[in-house]
Design an enzyme around this catalytic site. Structure first.
Site, PDB file in Angstrom:
ATOM      1  N   PRO A   1      10.656   5.029 -37.286  1.00 32.46           N
ATOM      2  CG  PRO A   1      12.716   4.940 -36.245  1.00 32.46           C
ATOM      3  CD  PRO A   1      11.760   5.895 -36.872  1.00 32.46           C
ATOM      4  CD  GLU A   2       5.448   2.045 -38.585  1.00 30.17           C
ATOM      5  OE1 GLU A   2       4.518   1.244 -38.313  1.00 30.17           O
ATOM      6  OE2 GLU A   2       5.623   2.518 -39.724  1.00 30.17           O
TER       7      GLU A   2
ATOM      8  CE  LYS B   1       4.611   5.174 -34.384  1.00 33.88           C
ATOM      9  NZ  LYS B   1       4.240   6.224 -35.357  1.00 33.88           N
TER      10      LYS B   1
ATOM     11  NE  ARG C   1      -1.320   9.550 -40.224  1.00 31.54           N
ATOM     12  CZ  ARG C   1      -0.261   9.529 -39.422  1.00 31.54           C
ATOM     13  NH1 ARG C   1       0.839   8.903 -39.835  1.00 31.54           N
ATOM     14  NH2 ARG C   1      -0.275  10.083 -38.228  1.00 31.54           N
TER      15      ARG C   1
END
Length: 271
Positions: free
Chosen positions: A2-3, A58, A259
């Site tokens: 979650p951001e 966050k 990433r």
């Protein structure tokens, strides 16, 4: 993970559900998800009232009536659900906090945590966070200053919580697409107009994602029709090999600093 949009959505919706409510009971089924002994955690929370909920990057901070805080970081895979016992999703619940109106369940906290802290301990945990993307003091010039001296890729810096707080893999890619920049564009090579586009894209993307409920997979309550609504609106993230919704080209999936990154080679440039 979650951001900013997901946690701000949670903050807003939970504020209407539990702010001002008294905790009537606590259940801990995974001691590693908290920072004190379960018996102490349950004893210190039961009877306390949640005054208000704050978001930092966050993380969420539940302010209690005795001055203590609950610091929540969902990390990868963490979710929340609020409702009656009969509404509980068939998921593994690590911590449950009961209120008069229902129970707040923390699900999938294998890497995430909810810690009971004093005000000073909370401030120490958060002191190195970068500014919020919507901080009124974050002008375009101050935004650019946050990247000063960095020579790597723009995505690597955007997801660095010391540079800005709240941005992660998904929205870094979506911002880069909105700005017409590749995620691996090198910071020293960005043109002045690119910085302005990126700054505007940051707020445009985050605001749009918040309005659509972010990309969570589970609604917060049984009647929640907003949370997770952004799942079908990502333009590049997690769409490798699919057609670009703007130009029809193929979205590329690559890797940078361990990433994943997603971009359209036609719509996004290196400067």
């Amino acid at each position: 993970m979650p951001e900013w949009p997901e946690m701000e959505n949670y903050r807003t919706r939970l504020s209407g559900l539990i702010a001002g409510q008294t905790i009537t009971g606590v259940e801990v089924t995974r001691a590693k998800s908290i920072n004190v002994e379960p018996a102490r955690f349950e004893a210190e929370l039961t009877g306390r009232t949640v005054w208000f909920i704050e978001r930092k990057g966050k993380m969420l901070i539940f302010h209690l009536d005795n001055g203590k805080r609950l610091l929540l970081h969902l990390m990868l895979g963490g979710l929340m659900y609020f409702g009656a016992d009969e509404e509980t999703p068939e998921r593994s619940v690590q911590v449950a906090i009961r209120f008069q109106r229902g129970t707040l369940r923390f699900i999938g906290l294998r890497l995430g945590y909810i810690h009971l802290l004093t005000q000073k301990e909370t401030e120490a945990q958060l002191k190195d966070l970068g500014p919020d993307p919507f901080d009124q003091r974050l002008t375009l010039e101050r935004f650019k200053e946050r990247f000063k001296g960095k020579r790597g890729a723009i995505k690597t810096a955007l997801v660095d919580q010391h540079v800005l707080s709240g941005i992660g893999n998904c929205y870094a890619d979506e911002m880069a697409f909105e700005a017409g920049l590749r995620p691996d564009a090198r910071i020293p090579e960005l043109a002045p107009e690119s910085w302005e586009r990126l700054f505007d894209a940051m707020r445009t993307v985050l605001h749009d994602a918040l309005n659509k409920g972010g990309y969570m997979e589970l609604p917060l309550t049984a009647d929640d029709t907003l949370t997770g609504g952004y799942n079908d609106h990502c333009l590049v993230y997690d769409r490798g090999g699919e057609p670009c919704r703007r130009c029809g080209g193929t979205i590329v999936q690559a890797e940078i600093s361990s990433r994943k990154m997603f971009y359209c080679p036609n719509c996004q440039q290196a400067r």
